[in-house]
Design a protein around this motif. Structure first.
Motif, mmCIF file in Angstrom:
data_model
loop_
_atom_site.group_PDB
_atom_site.id
_atom_site.type_symbol
_atom_site.label_atom_id
_atom_site.label_comp_id
_atom_site.label_asym_id
_atom_site.label_seq_id
_atom_site.Cartn_x
_atom_site.Cartn_y
_atom_site.Cartn_z
ATOM 1 N N GLY A 1 0.807 -1.206 0.000
ATOM 2 C CA GLY A 1 0.000 0.000 0.000
ATOM 3 C C GLY A 1 0.836 1.249 0.000
ATOM 4 N N ALA A 2 0.223 2.369 0.443
ATOM 5 C CA ALA A 2 0.828 3.690 0.285
ATOM 6 C C ALA A 2 0.799 4.473 1.595
ATOM 7 C CB ALA A 2 0.085 4.481 -0.786
ATOM 8 N N HIS A 3 1.819 5.325 1.737
ATOM 9 C CA HIS A 3 1.948 6.220 2.899
ATOM 10 C C HIS A 3 2.117 7.650 2.384
ATOM 11 C CE1 HIS A 3 3.349 8.330 6.339
ATOM 12 N NE2 HIS A 3 4.640 8.106 6.178
ATOM 13 N N PRO A 4 1.004 8.354 2.105
ATOM 14 C CA PRO A 4 1.104 9.755 1.678
ATOM 15 C C PRO A 4 1.391 10.678 2.869
ATOM 16 C CG PRO A 4 -0.951 8.722 0.950
ATOM 17 C CD PRO A 4 -0.365 7.854 2.002
ATOM 18 N N TYR A 5 2.006 11.808 2.555
ATOM 19 C CA TYR A 5 2.382 12.784 3.589
ATOM 20 C C TYR A 5 1.993 14.177 3.116
ATOM 21 C CZ TYR A 5 5.437 15.040 7.085
ATOM 22 O OH TYR A 5 5.932 15.788 8.136
ATOM 23 N N PHE A 6 1.493 15.006 4.058
ATOM 24 C CA PHE A 6 1.161 16.406 3.775
ATOM 25 C C PHE A 6 0.094 16.501 2.687
ATOM 26 C CE2 PHE A 6 2.285 20.897 2.594
ATOM 27 C CZ PHE A 6 2.240 21.447 3.863
ATOM 28 N N THR A 7 -1.006 15.809 2.936
ATOM 29 C CA THR A 7 -2.069 15.729 1.930
ATOM 30 C C THR A 7 -3.430 16.026 2.555
ATOM 31 O OG1 THR A 7 -2.264 13.346 2.344
ATOM 32 C CG2 THR A 7 -0.869 14.032 0.498
ATOM 33 N N PRO A 8 -4.357 16.589 1.778
ATOM 34 C CA PRO A 8 -5.724 16.809 2.255
ATOM 35 C C PRO A 8 -6.552 15.537 2.109
ATOM 36 C CG PRO A 8 -5.521 17.634 0.034
ATOM 37 C CD PRO A 8 -4.154 17.128 0.421
ATOM 38 N N PRO A 9 -7.731 15.500 2.726
ATOM 39 C CA PRO A 9 -8.592 14.324 2.573
ATOM 40 C C PRO A 9 -8.940 14.018 1.118
ATOM 41 C CG PRO A 9 -9.338 15.665 4.413
ATOM 42 C CD PRO A 9 -8.268 16.459 3.718
ATOM 43 N N GLU A 10 -8.997 15.036 0.271
ATOM 44 C CA GLU A 10 -9.290 14.789 -1.151
ATOM 45 C C GLU A 10 -8.229 13.896 -1.785
ATOM 46 O OE1 GLU A 10 -11.341 18.536 0.067
ATOM 47 O OE2 GLU A 10 -9.327 17.712 0.352
ATOM 48 N N THR B 1 -6.613 11.555 -0.152
ATOM 49 C CA THR B 1 -6.888 10.210 0.344
ATOM 50 C C THR B 1 -7.945 9.524 -0.520
ATOM 51 O OG1 THR B 1 -6.248 10.784 2.601
ATOM 52 C CG2 THR B 1 -7.722 8.906 2.344
ATOM 53 N N ALA B 2 -8.987 10.260 -0.887
ATOM 54 C CA ALA B 2 -10.022 9.691 -1.762
ATOM 55 C C ALA B 2 -9.435 9.323 -3.122
ATOM 56 C CB ALA B 2 -11.166 10.682 -1.925
ATOM 57 N N PHE B 3 -8.584 10.207 -3.659
ATOM 58 C CA PHE B 3 -7.937 9.939 -4.937
ATOM 59 C C PHE B 3 -7.033 8.709 -4.832
ATOM 60 C CE2 PHE B 3 -3.935 10.685 -7.326
ATOM 61 C CZ PHE B 3 -4.419 10.489 -8.604
ATOM 62 N N ALA B 4 -6.246 8.644 -3.755
ATOM 63 C CA ALA B 4 -5.341 7.512 -3.574
ATOM 64 C C ALA B 4 -6.117 6.205 -3.489
ATOM 65 C CB ALA B 4 -4.492 7.717 -2.320
ATOM 66 N N HIS C 1 -10.564 11.869 6.501
ATOM 67 C CA HIS C 1 -9.593 10.922 5.941
ATOM 68 C C HIS C 1 -10.138 9.498 5.997
ATOM 69 C CE1 HIS C 1 -6.010 13.224 4.849
ATOM 70 N NE2 HIS C 1 -6.236 14.001 5.893
ATOM 71 N N PHE C 2 -10.767 9.128 7.095
ATOM 72 C CA PHE C 2 -11.354 7.789 7.177
ATOM 73 C C PHE C 2 -12.474 7.627 6.164
ATOM 74 C CE2 PHE C 2 -9.813 7.453 11.781
ATOM 75 C CZ PHE C 2 -8.783 6.606 11.441
ATOM 76 N N ASP C 3 -13.333 8.621 6.069
ATOM 77 C CA ASP C 3 -14.436 8.550 5.111
ATOM 78 C C ASP C 3 -13.932 8.448 3.674
ATOM 79 O OD1 ASP C 3 -16.243 8.731 7.188
ATOM 80 O OD2 ASP C 3 -16.699 10.853 6.875
#
Length: 292
Positions: free
Chosen positions: A158-167, A169-172, A254-256
């Motif tokens: 999987g992935a570990h993004p940093y310094f990102t908005p919830p949008e 997370t949805a894209f990822a 982020h969870f949503d």
């Protein structure tokens, strides 16, 4: 090797992202116990660029009973694949199911300080993965853009993004699909109002000069006015929420959006990591999970 499902269960819902313990003057054993006792499932540490940095994670693991430790990140520019695999597997063997290797391409300034040219980072990551021996340790990739997210889906757990908005997370999640692990970092300021925003901007200004981050933020509608002067109110609210209410809201978002495990980085005065805030942060996050 640990499966995605096993790792998801071991991590739980939230963890802590923190600078190396030695850099902030905390004892790793006592702080590892404190993180675990506060109810967080993991701790992730950056700057793991040499064997001694990897070994420095061991006290966090040895003093706790369930805490998972991750690298956030180990850089492909400073390790040989064989050496990194050996070090990672030593921890994975000593602490089964409790170590995650986070691998990334870092940033141009850091790489150029080593005397290397920061060129074709995606190809560099793909080559490193090609040369990496089979791992006992579970692997995730620091990923922002679609191609690195695809590598995270296809070549890692999987992935570990940093310094990102919830949008993001949805894209990822849309790129990764339902099964891979998604572990975003979220810096937070417990102080509300002007003090919280000032601390958030002091933290954010370092990242807002790094093209990997600014390019990613532009993908989600942030422009020059958002990236200047430590970040606009809109950007700071999305990336570094301040005050318990905003923190709870952003964690839920982020969870949503599809996050499995959110890494909290408590930020205090002058934008520095605030190690003494775990006790105050824990109930805020517990409430976000309970009512999310």
């Amino acid at each position: 090797m640990t499966t995605t499902g096993e790792l998801r269960a071991a991590l739980g819902r939230t963890g802590i992202w923190m600078p190396p313990p030695a850099a902030i003057g905390v004892d790793p054993q006592s702080y590892g116990r404190e993180i675990e006792e506060a109810g967080f499932g993991s701790v992730w540490v950056p700057g793991v660029n040499a064997p001694e940095n990897l070994a420095a994670l061991e006290p966090l693991l040895s003093a706790s009973s369930r805490l998972v430790a991750g690298t956030g990140i180990a850089s492909v520019w400073t390790w040989s694949p064989a050496e990194l695999a050996a070090g990672a597997d030593r921890l994975a063997t000593a602490y089964p199911g409790r170590f995650v290797l986070g691998l990334g391409v870092s940033h141009a300034p850091a790489v150029e300080r080593t005397g290397q040219a920061y060129v074709r980072p995606l190809a560099k990551m793909a080559q490193f993965l090609d040369e990496l021996p089979p791992l006992r340790a579970p692997l995730v990739l620091a990923a922002l853009g679609p191609k690195m997210l695809e590598l995270s889906r296809d070549r890692a757990l999987g992935a570990h993004p940093y310094f990102t908005p919830p949008e993001h997370t949805a894209f990822a999640r849309s790129v990764l699909g339902p099964e891979p692990l998604l572990v975003p970092e979220l810096a937070v300021c417990l102080a509300a109002g002007a003090d919280g925003r000032a601390a958030a901007r002091a933290y954010a200004k370092y990242y807002l000069v790094l093209p990997n981050y600014t390019g990613n933020l532009r993908r989600f509608g942030f422009g020059d006015e958002d990236l200047a002067d430590g970040g606009s109110d809109r950007l700071i609210s999305a990336i570094v929420p301040s005050g318990p209410e905003a923190i709870r809201a952003r964690v839920r978002e982020h969870f949503d959006a599809g996050a499995d495990h959110v890494l909290l980085q408590p930020v205090g005065e002058a934008g520095r990591f605030a190690p003494g805030q775990l006790g105050e942060l824990a109930p805020v996050i517990a409430d976000a999970i309970r009512n999310g």
